[in-house]
Motif scaffolding. Sequence first.
Motif, PDB file in Angstrom:
ATOM      1  N   UNK A  42     -18.714  -9.943   6.179  1.00 43.08           N
ATOM      2  CA  UNK A  42     -20.066  -9.977   6.298  1.00 43.08           C
ATOM      3  C   UNK A  42     -20.446 -11.318   6.454  1.00 43.08           C
ATOM      4  N   UNK A  43     -19.658 -12.433   6.585  1.00 43.27           N
ATOM      5  CA  UNK A  43     -19.921 -13.646   6.789  1.00 43.27           C
ATOM      6  C   UNK A  43     -19.277 -14.142   8.081  1.00 43.27           C
ATOM      7  N   UNK A  44     -18.625 -12.992   8.861  1.00 44.70           N
ATOM      8  CA  UNK A  44     -18.042 -13.190  10.161  1.00 44.70           C
ATOM      9  C   UNK A  44     -16.397 -13.576  10.183  1.00 44.70           C
ATOM     10  N   UNK A  45     -15.786 -13.229   9.202  1.00 46.63           N
ATOM     11  CA  UNK A  45     -14.226 -13.221   9.160  1.00 46.63           C
ATOM     12  C   UNK A  45     -13.523 -11.769   9.424  1.00 46.63           C
ATOM     13  N   UNK A  46     -12.464 -11.868  10.247  1.00 48.11           N
ATOM     14  CA  UNK A  46     -11.516 -10.814  10.053  1.00 48.11           C
ATOM     15  C   UNK A  46     -10.892 -11.006   9.004  1.00 48.11           C
ATOM     16  N   UNK A  47     -10.205 -10.152   8.376  1.00 55.10           N
ATOM     17  CA  UNK A  47      -9.423 -10.011   7.147  1.00 55.10           C
ATOM     18  C   UNK A  47      -8.263  -9.222   6.757  1.00 55.10           C
ATOM     19  N   UNK A  48      -7.122  -9.899   6.464  1.00 47.47           N
ATOM     20  CA  UNK A  48      -6.013  -9.103   5.996  1.00 47.47           C
ATOM     21  C   UNK A  48      -5.456  -9.297   4.866  1.00 47.47           C
ATOM     22  N   UNK A  49      -5.210  -7.962   4.123  1.00 46.33           N
ATOM     23  CA  UNK A  49      -4.911  -8.064   2.488  1.00 46.33           C
ATOM     24  C   UNK A  49      -3.358  -8.073   2.370  1.00 46.33           C
ATOM     25  N   UNK A  50      -2.749  -8.782   1.301  1.00 52.49           N
ATOM     26  CA  UNK A  50      -1.428  -8.501   1.248  1.00 52.49           C
ATOM     27  C   UNK A  50      -1.308  -8.173  -0.566  1.00 52.49           C
ATOM     28  N   UNK A  51      -0.703  -7.007  -1.135  1.00 52.78           N
ATOM     29  CA  UNK A  51      -0.929  -7.031  -2.425  1.00 52.78           C
ATOM     30  C   UNK A  51       0.699  -7.420  -3.039  1.00 52.78           C
ATOM     31  N   UNK A  52       0.361  -7.982  -4.233  1.00 53.31           N
ATOM     32  CA  UNK A  52       1.364  -8.326  -5.006  1.00 53.31           C
ATOM     33  C   UNK A  52       1.264  -8.003  -6.542  1.00 53.31           C
ATOM     34  N   UNK A  53       1.627  -6.774  -6.861  1.00 48.92           N
ATOM     35  CA  UNK A  53       1.195  -6.258  -8.079  1.00 48.92           C
ATOM     36  C   UNK A  53      -0.071  -6.605  -8.625  1.00 48.92           C
ATOM     37  N   UNK A  54      -0.472  -7.532  -9.564  1.00 51.97           N
ATOM     38  CA  UNK A  54      -1.817  -7.530 -10.151  1.00 51.97           C
ATOM     39  C   UNK A  54      -2.361  -8.985  -9.236  1.00 51.97           C
ATOM     40  N   UNK A  55      -1.598  -9.518  -8.358  1.00 55.80           N
ATOM     41  CA  UNK A  55      -2.182 -10.514  -7.477  1.00 55.80           C
ATOM     42  C   UNK A  55      -2.201 -10.085  -6.063  1.00 55.80           C
ATOM     43  N   UNK A  56      -3.016 -10.572  -5.385  1.00 55.57           N
ATOM     44  CA  UNK A  56      -3.316 -10.294  -4.080  1.00 55.57           C
ATOM     45  C   UNK A  56      -3.416 -11.754  -3.087  1.00 55.57           C
ATOM     46  N   UNK A  57      -3.171 -11.713  -1.908  1.00 55.14           N
ATOM     47  CA  UNK A  57      -3.578 -12.535  -0.836  1.00 55.14           C
ATOM     48  C   UNK A  57      -4.613 -12.260   0.116  1.00 55.14           C
ATOM     49  N   UNK A  58      -5.301 -12.972   0.598  1.00 55.27           N
ATOM     50  CA  UNK A  58      -6.248 -12.369   1.493  1.00 55.27           C
ATOM     51  C   UNK A  58      -6.172 -13.659   2.718  1.00 55.27           C
ATOM     52  N   UNK A  59      -5.679 -13.280   3.880  1.00 53.97           N
ATOM     53  CA  UNK A  59      -5.896 -14.367   4.889  1.00 53.97           C
ATOM     54  C   UNK A  59      -6.983 -13.752   5.722  1.00 53.97           C
ATOM     55  N   UNK A  60      -8.038 -14.708   5.939  1.00 57.87           N
ATOM     56  CA  UNK A  60      -9.213 -14.243   6.784  1.00 57.87           C
ATOM     57  C   UNK A  60      -9.303 -15.378   8.074  1.00 57.87           C
ATOM     58  N   UNK A  61      -9.546 -15.114   9.063  1.00 57.35           N
ATOM     59  CA  UNK A  61      -9.883 -15.748  10.033  1.00 57.35           C
ATOM     60  C   UNK A  61     -11.425 -15.385  10.721  1.00 57.35           C
ATOM     61  N   UNK A  62     -11.971 -16.965  10.784  1.00 58.42           N
ATOM     62  CA  UNK A  62     -13.487 -16.899  11.266  1.00 58.42           C
ATOM     63  C   UNK A  62     -13.518 -16.537  12.945  1.00 58.42           C
ATOM     64  N   UNK A  63     -14.422 -15.324  12.922  1.00 61.97           N
ATOM     65  CA  UNK A  63     -14.438 -15.298  14.540  1.00 61.97           C
ATOM     66  C   UNK A  63     -14.964 -16.312  15.243  1.00 61.97           C
ATOM     67  N   UNK A  64     -14.481 -16.824  16.557  1.00 63.42           N
ATOM     68  CA  UNK A  64     -15.284 -17.821  17.374  1.00 63.42           C
ATOM     69  C   UNK A  64     -16.179 -17.256  17.790  1.00 63.42           C
ATOM     70  N   UNK A  65     -17.297 -18.376  17.878  1.00 64.36           N
ATOM     71  CA  UNK A  65     -18.710 -17.956  18.368  1.00 64.36           C
ATOM     72  C   UNK A  65     -18.710 -18.108  19.764  1.00 64.36           C
TER      73      UNK A  65
END
Length: 192
Positions: free
Chosen positions: A169-192
């Motif tokens: 909702x703030x302009x990012x594209x997002x990829x999630x990786x799950x690691x059990x009870x932890x996670x990583x989000x890699x988000x990239x801000x879309x270019x204007x």
Amino acid sequence: MIPFNHLGWIFKYIGPAIYPRKIRGSLCRFLIPLSRSASVLDLGAGTGIMSEFAYACRPDLQFTAVDPAEGMLKYSAEYIQTHTAYAELLPFDTFSFEAILIGEALHHFQDVDQSIQEMVRVLQNGGSVFIYDFDSSTFIGKILCRIERLFGEPGNFYPPEVLKKKLESHGFTVHISHFGYRYIIVAQLRSI
């Protein structure tokens, strides 16, 4: 509230142990596309452990750490520029950073939406964010969230899919990786 300002010495020594090798490997892969000498913000940095892991992969990068607890920042490595500040009001110009790292800190932010707005402001067009946190939809994540709240912390833990929608909702594209009870989000801000 957890007295982080007085716990830097503890976090400096236990911090590395709570970041699994898979997380550190993901961080190194995240850093590969960054330009040489790129400016990287470690947000909610504590003692700067995320910057230290990143430095091990990319010593050419320029690291800046922000945390409201000066007592944590004083344990940061000498190659990290430190600033005492909150994620909701960053002391940097617009478009200052190519990447932002947030390691086990997002749940401490008082206002996550305001913090995301500030991240968008200080990120360069096409900039990226690496978030590592606990998944509150898992059993262990729920326990950690309750413990944080018992200590008076905001406990803004999110299931990764909820945080993904916030970031989108703030302009990012997002990829999630799950690691059990932890996670990583890699988000990239879309270019204007």
